[in-house]
Design a protein around this motif. Structure first.
Motif, PDB file in Angstrom:
ATOM      1  N   ARG A   1      -6.297   0.364   4.052  1.00  0.00           N
ATOM      2  CA  ARG A   1      -5.022  -0.335   4.218  1.00  0.00           C
ATOM      3  C   ARG A   1      -4.490  -0.752   2.849  1.00  0.00           C
ATOM      4  O   ARG A   1      -5.197  -0.658   1.846  1.00  0.00           O
ATOM      5  N   ALA A   2      -3.251  -1.226   2.828  1.00  0.00           N
ATOM      6  CA  ALA A   2      -2.631  -1.685   1.582  1.00  0.00           C
ATOM      7  C   ALA A   2      -1.967  -3.030   1.806  1.00  0.00           C
ATOM      8  O   ALA A   2      -1.395  -3.282   2.868  1.00  0.00           O
ATOM      9  N   VAL A   3      -2.045  -3.899   0.803  1.00  0.00           N
ATOM     10  CA  VAL A   3      -1.340  -5.176   0.817  1.00  0.00           C
ATOM     11  C   VAL A   3      -0.440  -5.228  -0.410  1.00  0.00           C
ATOM     12  O   VAL A   3      -0.898  -5.033  -1.541  1.00  0.00           O
ATOM     13  N   GLN A   4       0.834  -5.471  -0.169  1.00  0.00           N
ATOM     14  CA  GLN A   4       1.812  -5.614  -1.253  1.00  0.00           C
ATOM     15  C   GLN A   4       2.152  -7.094  -1.413  1.00  0.00           C
ATOM     16  O   GLN A   4       2.664  -7.723  -0.487  1.00  0.00           O
ATOM     17  N   ILE A   5       1.870  -7.645  -2.587  1.00  0.00           N
ATOM     18  CA  ILE A   5       2.115  -9.052  -2.857  1.00  0.00           C
ATOM     19  C   ILE A   5       3.395  -9.200  -3.680  1.00  0.00           C
ATOM     20  O   ILE A   5       3.544  -8.585  -4.741  1.00  0.00           O
TER      21      ILE A   5
ATOM     22  N   LEU B   1       6.168   2.537   2.020  1.00  0.00           N
ATOM     23  CA  LEU B   1       4.846   3.033   2.392  1.00  0.00           C
ATOM     24  C   LEU B   1       4.811   3.361   3.886  1.00  0.00           C
ATOM     25  O   LEU B   1       5.022   2.478   4.719  1.00  0.00           O
ATOM     26  N   THR B   2       4.541   4.605   4.198  1.00  0.00           N
ATOM     27  CA  THR B   2       4.371   5.000   5.595  1.00  0.00           C
ATOM     28  C   THR B   2       3.079   5.785   5.794  1.00  0.00           C
ATOM     29  O   THR B   2       2.662   6.000   6.927  1.00  0.00           O
ATOM     30  N   GLU B   3       2.449   6.210   4.696  1.00  0.00           N
ATOM     31  CA  GLU B   3       1.240   7.028   4.780  1.00  0.00           C
ATOM     32  C   GLU B   3      -0.025   6.193   4.929  1.00  0.00           C
ATOM     33  O   GLU B   3      -1.101   6.730   5.163  1.00  0.00           O
ATOM     34  N   ILE B   4       0.118   4.886   4.808  1.00  0.00           N
ATOM     35  CA  ILE B   4      -1.037   3.994   4.892  1.00  0.00           C
ATOM     36  C   ILE B   4      -0.580   2.694   5.557  1.00  0.00           C
ATOM     37  O   ILE B   4       0.532   2.213   5.301  1.00  0.00           O
ATOM     38  N   GLU B   5      -1.421   2.141   6.427  1.00  0.00           N
ATOM     39  CA  GLU B   5      -1.101   0.887   7.093  1.00  0.00           C
ATOM     40  C   GLU B   5      -0.996  -0.223   6.057  1.00  0.00           C
ATOM     41  O   GLU B   5      -1.922  -0.413   5.260  1.00  0.00           O
ATOM     42  N   ASN B   6       0.115  -0.937   6.051  1.00  0.00           N
ATOM     43  CA  ASN B   6       0.311  -1.917   4.980  1.00  0.00           C
ATOM     44  C   ASN B   6       0.921  -3.212   5.482  1.00  0.00           C
ATOM     45  O   ASN B   6       1.620  -3.252   6.492  1.00  0.00           O
ATOM     46  N   GLY B   7       0.637  -4.275   4.755  1.00  0.00           N
ATOM     47  CA  GLY B   7       1.198  -5.584   5.022  1.00  0.00           C
ATOM     48  C   GLY B   7       1.784  -6.166   3.751  1.00  0.00           C
ATOM     49  O   GLY B   7       1.440  -5.748   2.641  1.00  0.00           O
ATOM     50  N   ILE B   8       2.677  -7.122   3.901  1.00  0.00           N
ATOM     51  CA  ILE B   8       3.376  -7.716   2.758  1.00  0.00           C
ATOM     52  C   ILE B   8       3.180  -9.224   2.745  1.00  0.00           C
ATOM     53  O   ILE B   8       3.299  -9.884   3.786  1.00  0.00           O
ATOM     54  N   ILE B   9       2.859  -9.750   1.568  1.00  0.00           N
ATOM     55  CA  ILE B   9       2.791 -11.196   1.357  1.00  0.00           C
ATOM     56  C   ILE B   9       3.976 -11.598   0.489  1.00  0.00           C
ATOM     57  O   ILE B   9       4.116 -11.142  -0.654  1.00  0.00           O
TER      58      ILE B   9
END
Length: 280
Positions: A162-166, A207-215
């Protein structure tokens, strides 16, 4: 040249090309020479990438380094920063059983596409890792998005976590655009500042190729002061609009008053939780 030389880890003029058990191979962005640093940032060899890679194999055998394996988190810092901003999160990730590589790249020296090229090289040479996740901060989110906009060998070889964008510049940065238009400030922030202008960020797919969340976090004091002096304001939208526009699975807002956002325990907790569960 004599090896076994203490360094400062190459915070702003060296780009990481290889990482294994805290050892790394770096390349100077101007001379293109490479060096091998151990886990204490001591230079153990210098030469081409292949020379340093061969030297690393010899050190593995001599020091009987354990093989790494499992889930690796790649951490991508913002413009003008270094891997050191991720120290609190890096420690937390190790405690939770992840491997973690906070990657240095000369963010104020090269443009966005050059940084993406470095990360492709880095990930193509990532060894003994089965799953890879990402944490990006500020301008590093644009690097992450561009990484997945391209097709590369590592994307098929490694399992995606997964990915997290801060604090992403989801709609670009009017402030960085303004600073890039002045010769002095453009010299300080480098060519990536112009790449993050709103009109350029529109061309970078979410980002659509990996499950991601945003802070999301509040602006820093420095950002507020610069916006006042440059008469600019960041694009402001509510979390619902940002979630829809960025295709994020989950989004959370966390207030922060630290000089380094990654020193906020709540943010570190949220990052690790999302990487484990897919929700904040």
């Amino acid at each position: 040249m004599k090896d076994d030389f203490y360094t400062f880890g190459g915070s702003h003029f060296w780009e990481d090309l290889f990482f294994y058990q805290k050892w790394r191979i770096q390349r100077n962005y101007t001379t293109k020479k490479c060096r091998l640093l151990d886990n204490w940032d001591i230079r153990r060899h210098e030469g081409s990438f292949e020379d340093c890679r061969s030297a690393f194999v010899r050190y593995i055998e001599a020091y009987e380094l354990a093989r790494q394996k499992g889930h690796m988190i790649i951490m991508i810092h913002s413009i003008g920063q270094s891997k050191n901003v991720f120290k609190p999160l890096w420690r937390r990730a190790l405690q939770d059983g992840f491997m973690a590589a906070a990657v240095n790249y000369p963010s104020s020296q090269k443009d966005l596409q050059a940084h993406v090229k470095q990360f492709h090289f880095f990930l193509n040479h990532l060894e003994d890792v089965d799953t890879v996740s990402f944490v990006s901060y500020g301008a590093g989110n644009a690097v992450l998005q561009m990484l997945f906009a391209d097709k590369a060998e590592w994307q098929t070889r490694l399992k995606m976590g997964r990915a997290v964008q801060i604090a992403p510049y989801a709609y670009g940065s009017k402030l960085l655009k303004k600073l890039s238009e002045n010769d002095l400030t453009n010299f300080i922030i480098g060519p990536m500042g112009a790449d993050l202008a709103p009109e350029n960020m529109q061309n970078i797919p979410p980002l659509t190729e990996i499950e991601n969340g945003i802070i999301l976090s509040n602006k820093s004091l420095v950002e507020k002061i610069l916006e006042i002096f440059t008469l600019t304001r960041m694009v402001s939208k509510d979390s619902g609009d940002i979630k829809s526009d960025t295709k994020a699975k989950d989004i959370i807002e966390i207030k922060d008053h630290h000089c380094n956002t990654l020193e906020n325990k709540n943010i570190c907790d949220a990052v690790v939780k999302f990487l484990k569960t897919g929700n904040f």
